[in-house]
Design a protein around this motif. Structure first.
Motif, PDB file in Angstrom:
ATOM      1  N   ALA B 194     -19.316 -76.507   5.782  1.00 51.96           N
ATOM      2  CA  ALA B 194     -19.985 -77.366   5.224  1.00 51.96           C
ATOM      3  C   ALA B 194     -19.588 -76.534   3.960  1.00 51.96           C
ATOM      4  CB  ALA B 194     -20.739 -75.611   5.405  1.00 51.96           C
ATOM      5  N   GLU B 195     -18.486 -76.024   3.723  1.00 50.75           N
ATOM      6  CA  GLU B 195     -17.984 -76.534   2.260  1.00 50.75           C
ATOM      7  C   GLU B 195     -17.295 -78.206   2.393  1.00 50.75           C
ATOM      8  OE1 GLU B 195     -15.040 -73.265   0.896  1.00 50.75           O
ATOM      9  OE2 GLU B 195     -15.773 -71.565   1.738  1.00 50.75           O
ATOM     10  N   GLY B 287     -10.679 -86.672   5.590  1.00 51.33           N
ATOM     11  CA  GLY B 287     -10.387 -85.546   4.716  1.00 51.33           C
ATOM     12  C   GLY B 287     -10.440 -84.585   4.347  1.00 51.33           C
ATOM     13  N   THR B 288      -9.005 -84.219   5.693  1.00 53.55           N
ATOM     14  CA  THR B 288      -8.186 -82.871   5.374  1.00 53.55           C
ATOM     15  C   THR B 288      -7.655 -82.717   4.168  1.00 53.55           C
ATOM     16  OG1 THR B 288      -7.667 -83.666   7.695  1.00 53.55           O
ATOM     17  CG2 THR B 288      -6.077 -81.753   6.748  1.00 53.55           C
ATOM     18  N   ASN B 289      -6.624 -83.633   3.212  1.00 54.51           N
ATOM     19  CA  ASN B 289      -5.603 -83.446   2.163  1.00 54.51           C
ATOM     20  C   ASN B 289      -6.920 -84.123   0.422  1.00 54.51           C
ATOM     21  OD1 ASN B 289      -3.919 -82.716   3.716  1.00 54.51           O
ATOM     22  ND2 ASN B 289      -3.166 -84.175   4.126  1.00 54.51           N
ATOM     23  N   LEU B 290      -8.115 -84.523   0.480  1.00 50.61           N
ATOM     24  CA  LEU B 290      -9.180 -84.899   0.345  1.00 50.61           C
ATOM     25  C   LEU B 290      -9.254 -83.963  -1.225  1.00 50.61           C
ATOM     26  CD1 LEU B 290     -10.260 -87.503  -0.266  1.00 50.61           C
ATOM     27  CD2 LEU B 290     -12.184 -86.777   0.855  1.00 50.61           C
ATOM     28  N   TYR B 291      -9.545 -82.532  -0.374  1.00 56.31           N
ATOM     29  CA  TYR B 291      -9.401 -81.199  -1.602  1.00 56.31           C
ATOM     30  C   TYR B 291      -8.209 -80.986  -1.079  1.00 56.31           C
ATOM     31  CZ  TYR B 291     -13.402 -84.104  -1.357  1.00 56.31           C
ATOM     32  OH  TYR B 291     -14.842 -85.346  -1.322  1.00 56.31           O
ATOM     33  N   PRO B 292      -7.596 -80.800  -2.496  1.00 60.28           N
ATOM     34  CA  PRO B 292      -6.363 -79.532  -2.055  1.00 60.28           C
ATOM     35  C   PRO B 292      -6.930 -78.253  -2.125  1.00 60.28           C
ATOM     36  CG  PRO B 292      -6.014 -81.346  -3.819  1.00 60.28           C
ATOM     37  CD  PRO B 292      -7.382 -81.361  -3.397  1.00 60.28           C
ATOM     38  N   GLU B 293      -7.709 -77.176  -2.837  1.00 57.96           N
ATOM     39  CA  GLU B 293      -8.712 -76.234  -2.760  1.00 57.96           C
ATOM     40  C   GLU B 293      -9.626 -76.091  -1.349  1.00 57.96           C
ATOM     41  OE1 GLU B 293     -11.410 -78.924  -5.411  1.00 57.96           O
ATOM     42  OE2 GLU B 293      -9.188 -78.929  -4.706  1.00 57.96           O
ATOM     43  N   ASN B 295      -9.883 -75.287   1.350  1.00 62.82           N
ATOM     44  CA  ASN B 295      -9.024 -74.535   2.782  1.00 62.82           C
ATOM     45  C   ASN B 295      -9.768 -74.696   4.130  1.00 62.82           C
ATOM     46  OD1 ASN B 295      -7.605 -72.009   4.142  1.00 62.82           O
ATOM     47  ND2 ASN B 295      -9.114 -70.920   4.435  1.00 62.82           N
ATOM     48  N   PHE B 296      -9.084 -74.722   5.467  1.00 62.90           N
ATOM     49  CA  PHE B 296      -9.244 -74.771   6.766  1.00 62.90           C
ATOM     50  C   PHE B 296      -8.386 -73.249   7.598  1.00 62.90           C
ATOM     51  CE2 PHE B 296      -9.259 -78.876   5.122  1.00 62.90           C
ATOM     52  CZ  PHE B 296     -10.977 -79.289   5.442  1.00 62.90           C
ATOM     53  N   THR B 297      -9.697 -72.875   7.773  1.00 62.53           N
ATOM     54  CA  THR B 297      -9.422 -71.828   9.117  1.00 62.53           C
ATOM     55  C   THR B 297      -8.764 -72.216  10.547  1.00 62.53           C
ATOM     56  OG1 THR B 297     -11.082 -69.960   8.420  1.00 62.53           O
ATOM     57  CG2 THR B 297     -10.287 -69.786  10.293  1.00 62.53           C
TER      58      THR B 297
END
Lengths: 307, 307
Positions: B194-195, B287-293, B295-297
């Protein structure tokens, strides 16, 4: 830079033959995989003889014979498959051989039509496009470098009869228009498709891309097509409009495979499967202006040959 | 730059609720389309009450009521649909309304799973993915700016029972492994999905793209998953291997919809539908590294909550 060596599978077919000639034209070393049985068919044997004379190295083998596939694949850098729609799934062994060989820089599977991932007639096309999608997934799963060529219709298909099912020449009195006649389709000449395809082989821009062809002179609706033909013959035709519902009914009433022509017409000229989507925004690459020196014979020029 | 106003459809569902909260978290004005009947369901009414208190503007309407859709769409810049798989095709009217409104800068249709164009189980999934592909083609045909979110499995699906059909908690004695257990699947926590989704809304990089999530800590095979669980409980489990053929047989013997869990397991952990293809080379965006901020649990962190 040395030119890639090219293996073509399906050279006795319509597009395959053009691909072999275009390969020579652009000075690539050309190889063809040919089934032994093709040499006993007089028509095919003639084609093969002329390709061989022109410089194509003929290799005996088939998509169902792994050993012959490996022997052929090992001699080249690029593989282009141009087999018929009935043989699409036979490409799986070829993909596995390409993977095992480790030497292929580009694979172009047998498509050369509409983008099978974009058509919207999967309920009615007897898996025609689904099998092509299945091969795409298989290629991607094997991590093989590819280019998919979405050139839409060949000019020798449907255009000689002005998109009239059952006819062999363009009509000069009455013409049937499907749907409202405003949906645009695309026709590209086979020899242009073949030349275009060969240009993409060593081009890093086209690696792992879907390439679409929509040259402005090759895109038109049925209404525009009829108007163009009328202007050429200097006569107005009587228009019979067949609604989407009526066309669907006719498709259902006509047995397979006789109904395929109407199904392709429905897909292109009623649903708009060749033109409804934006190329760039759906992750594709527009091939139309990629090579300025590439000429595309226009629909108007083609119609002139029918006068 | 002002934050886009966001309309979410499906806020009483699992992901929809997280989307509404993430919308507020990132300070977007948040709207939700809610069916009048939802207010009479105590569980849904509770969720709606808490969202409303948190600042979400609730609008009454439904995907089947054009007037209510238009009224809602006209108040926002972005529409996110998170309805259930049974309602996927109902999005067509929404797409037409978005087109007519002319005011939507981004539409995210209800997917949030595997890429429906990439799965290879179309013979057996009862059109689960085909309908989602159909909506993609419909969106593209209408020329609506989109982002497709392919986040693979939610963590609350299959992971709480360590991918064991029928169980509700992870096994502590025996574990069933499908296929050879080496094919990798992906689990991402709903709140992270969602985020991530909300971050993409105003990002020009994600316009008209398929976004895939495969964070390294969220990708694992069944063998790796079992090993991870074993290390956490300090005990080896007895492994029962179920071959692809046996799994397919069980799927056939089990009536719909009870067999869907096994079908999804087959797709992800035997066929490898979540990971077999290279993202970039098939035209997608990782999308994994698109937004460094962002977090993925991780799967490991999630398993810790099950101890």
């Amino acid at each position: 830079m040395e030119k890639s060596r090219v293996l073509i599978i399906g050279v006795t077919g319509n597009l395959g033959h053009h691909l072999a000639k275009a390969t020579l034209q652009f000075s690539h070393p050309a190889f063809a995989l040919v089934r032994p049985s093709s040499f006993s068919d007089p028509h095919k044997a003639h084609k093969l003889h002329s390709l061989s004379n022109a410089g194509v190295t003929l290799l005996q083998g088939s998509l169902e014979d792994e050993e012959s596939l490996m022997a052929a694949v090992k001699q080249v850098d690029v593989v282009i498959c141009a087999v018929s729609s009935k043989q699409v799934l036979l490409q799986k062994l070829l993909v596995q051989v390409i993977k095992k060989s480790g030497c292929i820089k580009r694979f172009i599977p047998s498509e050369f039509g509409l983008d099978p991932d974009k058509t919207r007639i999967s309920d009615m096309d007897y898996n025609f496009y689904k099998q092509k999608s299945e091969i795409r997934r298989f290629v991607e799963a094997h991590g093989i470098p590819y280019t998919y060529i979405s050139c839409n219709f060949y000019m020798s298909y449907l255009l000689p009869q002005l998109v009239q099912p059952g006819l062999k020449v363009p009509p000069r009195d009455k013409v049937t228009i499907f749907g409202d006649g405003n949906t645009k389709g695309v026709f590209v000449k086979e020899s242009d498709v073949a030349e275009f395809t060969i240009r993409t082989l060593d081009d890093p821009q086209t690696l792992n891309k879907v390439l679409y062809l929509r040259p402005p002179g090759n895109v038109c609706s049925m209404n525009e097509l009829v108007e163009l033909w009328e202007s050429k013959i200097g006569k107005k035709l009587e228009k019979i409009f067949v609604s989407e519902q009526e066309l669907l009914k006719k498709i259902k009433e006509t047995p397979y495979p006789d109904n395929m022509e109407m199904i392709f017409i429905y897909s292109a000229f009623v649903k708009g499967d060749q033109t409804y989507f934006d190329i760039e925004s759906s992750g594709g690459l527009d091939g139309t202006n990629l090579y300025p020196e590439q000429n595309f014979t226009t629909i108007s020029e083609y119609l002139d040959t029918l006068l």
